[in-house]
Design an enzyme around this catalytic site. Structure first.
Site, PDB file in Angstrom:
ATOM      1  N   GLU A 328      50.417  39.524  42.036  1.00 36.66           N
ATOM      2  CA  GLU A 328      50.031  39.181  43.406  1.00 36.66           C
ATOM      3  C   GLU A 328      48.515  39.102  43.530  1.00 36.66           C
ATOM      4  OE1 GLU A 328      52.321  38.011  45.009  1.00 36.66           O
ATOM      5  OE2 GLU A 328      53.980  38.897  43.877  1.00 36.66           O
ATOM      6  N   HIS A 331      47.370  35.696  42.685  1.00 39.81           N
ATOM      7  CA  HIS A 331      47.522  34.815  43.853  1.00 39.81           C
ATOM      8  C   HIS A 331      46.398  35.083  44.850  1.00 39.81           C
ATOM      9  CE1 HIS A 331      51.409  33.012  43.009  1.00 39.81           C
ATOM     10  NE2 HIS A 331      52.015  34.170  42.905  1.00 39.81           N
ATOM     11  N   GLU A 356      51.124  29.603  41.130  1.00 39.12           N
ATOM     12  CA  GLU A 356      51.785  30.520  40.205  1.00 39.12           C
ATOM     13  C   GLU A 356      51.007  30.648  38.894  1.00 39.12           C
ATOM     14  OE1 GLU A 356      54.046  32.318  41.325  1.00 39.12           O
ATOM     15  OE2 GLU A 356      55.267  33.085  39.675  1.00 39.12           O
TER      16      GLU A 356
HETATM   17 ZN    ZN Z   1      54.077  34.427  42.269  1.00 39.85          ZN
END
Ligand code: ZN
Length: 563
Positions: A328, A331, A356
């Site tokens: 995360e 991201h 991603e």
């Molecule tokens: Zn992801």
């Protein structure tokens, strides 16, 4: 990643950016799909469109006026979208049990407001004006990208009647509980009639939107613009041909080794502190974001200086918390790396696969890499002496890098994970193309599991019922997980070429050069380009899956010496 929220589920009620995914690799199957953290928001700046060359003062001022009007509409959508993300984040993190019904109504209201603005006559007229050659040619690069993007969204949204949007939302909302019950009963037949309706809706959606080649292309394009079944078939076939025999070879030499220290009890709060420490090292700015850990992992952006990470921590599976936080965090770095003046053109981001790629890069190339742990493992032992004093770095590295065929996608390793994705892709492509019937899914699923991974599910719960994606209507989403993995390998390979001694720097605990490089090459500009353009610009070639398959072969041949 990625997360799914209500708006994400229905392609027609477009989230500002492709949202979370249902089912980050780390999202447990019982949870809602939270799509990838694609943040869905974007906050509007008071924008003025950059006009290249003014032909005439009069025309210029009309163009400026229309451009401002256009951006004001987008700002409005972005405000509503970010409020919807906030409502969704709170829904996952803090809402009391009984608050969810009203929250659902709030989110549905916001989704329909957004849809109404997107498909309004005002939007249509502004787009028509801005797309006229004489006007379009005078816009700056980013504004051109914005107009093109919004036009595509507008055109799609206009083709979908509101009744279809509502019907789909209702169907997928009911499907979730049907799927949960079927999964509990381990019986696919209980879910099949509902899934048939969802597949029919998705085919209808493709027909309404229009497509070239396969109807599945209409669904793919929603998450990964420009991707087609022809391209995915070719790429995935190549990946299968390399990975399946390689995994088979490893299975022949692999011995089941137990690493009991991985399941000792680790204090919850101390694990969260650990995640924060690693995220700071990665460069995540906690003055512009935060981390919580209520249910399933995801990342969502609520404003230019407000990126929320949600991680998952288990007392008896401490590595899972590290891994989901780094994923995360990857991201989150992408979101935090977006320059403020790009917020206005951030409508829909680049793609789920590109997003991603950033999470996978940190989760796998750093978080499962030897260099990082050479630096960080002694610190980990200091934090958890009782649990890790008797563990060597080598044991730890092998424990977090075991290859073992698993029935469950979200529990699988770097190599086998992609075969889970390919299996799902092949099934959903065939469903949408009408070459497979829903009732035959379990049989095909089990046959492919045997063929790709050498194992057969004992029931539908650990087979075709494990993921929430189909119940949520997220067809076309799965392939972006593997595409993201492939991008990550290619991008990381390029980073190693361009950053001198990258691995030595990581070994010394210095992750800044990587963050800086990604910031310059990806985070700051990969918002208005197409995925193909990004990969070509950053790595100087088109998507090439060999970087990923070679990485897997090299890494795991060392861990599992092959005779
Ligand atoms: Zn992801």
């Amino acid at each position: 990643m990625t997360t799914t929220n209500v708006t994400a589920v229905t392609p027609t009620v477009l989230p500002i950016k492709p949202q979370g995914q249902a089912g980050d690799s780390l999202v447990s199957a019982t949870e809602n799909v939270k799509p990838a953290p694609i943040a869905e928001i974007v906050v509007p700046q008071a924008a003025s469109i950059t006009v290249a060359n003014a032909a005439s003062q009069v025309n210029l001022s009309v163009l400026e006026e229309k451009s401002r009007e256009f951006k004001t509409l987008i700002e409005e959508i972005n405000y509503l979208g970010s409020l919807s993300s906030l409502a969704n984040w709170d829904n996952d993190v803090f809402i009391p049990d009984k608050g969810t019904d009203y929250r659902g109504q709030q989110m549905s209201y916001l989704a329909s407001k957004i849809h109404t603005i997107k498909t309004s006559d005002q939007m249509g007229e502004l787009l028509k004006f801005l797309k006229e050659d004489s006007n379009f040619n005078r816009l700056g690069k980013e504004d051109k990208a914005l107009v093109k993007k919004i036009f595509k969204i507008y055109e799609k949204a206009k083709k979908i009647p509101l009744s279809f949007v509502e019907e789909e939302a209702e169907l997928t909302s009911k499907a979730n509980s049907v799927w949960k019950a079927a999964r509990k009963a381990k019986n696919f037949n209980d879910f099949a009639p509902t899934l048939e309706k969802i597949v029919a809706m998705k085919r209808k959606y493709a027909d309404l939107i229009g497509y070239e080649g396969s109807p599945y292309n209409a669904l793919l394009d929603h998450y990964e613009p420009g991707l087609t079944t022809d391209k995915v078939d070719r790429i995935f076939e190549g990946v299968k041909q390399k990975l399946i025999p390689f995994i088979r070879k490893i299975n022949q030499v692999r011995k089941d080794v137990d690493y009991p220290f991985m399941h000792r009890t680790f204090d919850h709060k101390k694990q969260l502190d650990l995640s924060k420490d690693i995220l700071e090292l990665m460069g995540f700015d906690f003055t512009r974001g935060r981390i919580d850990e209520p249910t399933h992992p995801f990342c969502t952006t609520l404003g230019p200086d407000d990126v929320r990470l949600v991680t998952r921590i288990h007392d008896n599976d401490f590595y899972s918390g590290i891994s989901s936080s780094m994923h995360e965090g990857g991201h989150g770095l992408y979101e935090q790396g977006m320059p403020p003046d790009l917020f206005n053109v951030n409508f829909e981001g680049a793609s789920m696969g590109i997003h991603e790629s950033q999470s996978r890069l940190y989760e796998n190339f750093i978080g499962k890499g030897k260099s990082f742990w050479k630096y960080y493992f002694p610190k980990l032992q200091e934090r958890f002496p009782e649990q890790l004093h008797d563990v060597t770095l080598d044991e730890f590295y092998k424990a977090i890098n075991q290859i073992k065929s698993s029935m469950i996608r979200i529990e699988s390793d770097e190599a086998t994970y992609n075969l889970h994705i390919i299996l799902r892709y092949e099934i959903e492509r065939d469903l949408i193309e009408g070459r497979l019937e829903v009732k035959d899914i379990p049989q095909v699923w089990n046959k492919k599991m045997e063929e790709y991974l050498g194992i057969t599910p004992k029931d539908d719960a650990e087979g075709a019922l494990q993921d929430v994606h189909w119940a949520a209507g997220l067809f076309g989403y799965f392939p972006t997980y593997t595409i993201g993995n492939l991008y990550s390998a290619q991008i990381y390979n390029q980073a190693k070429k361009e950053i001198p001694d990258l691995e030595s720097k990581i070994e010394a605990g210095n992750l800044k050069p990587l963050r800086k490089w990604l910031g310059e090459k990806v985070h700051s500009i990969a918002w208005t380009e197409t995925p193909d353009e990004i990969i070509q610009r950053v790595t100087k070639e088109a998507l090439n899956p060999d970087y990923f398959t070679k990485y897997i072969e090299n890494k795991f041949s060392e861990i599992y010496p092959l005779a």
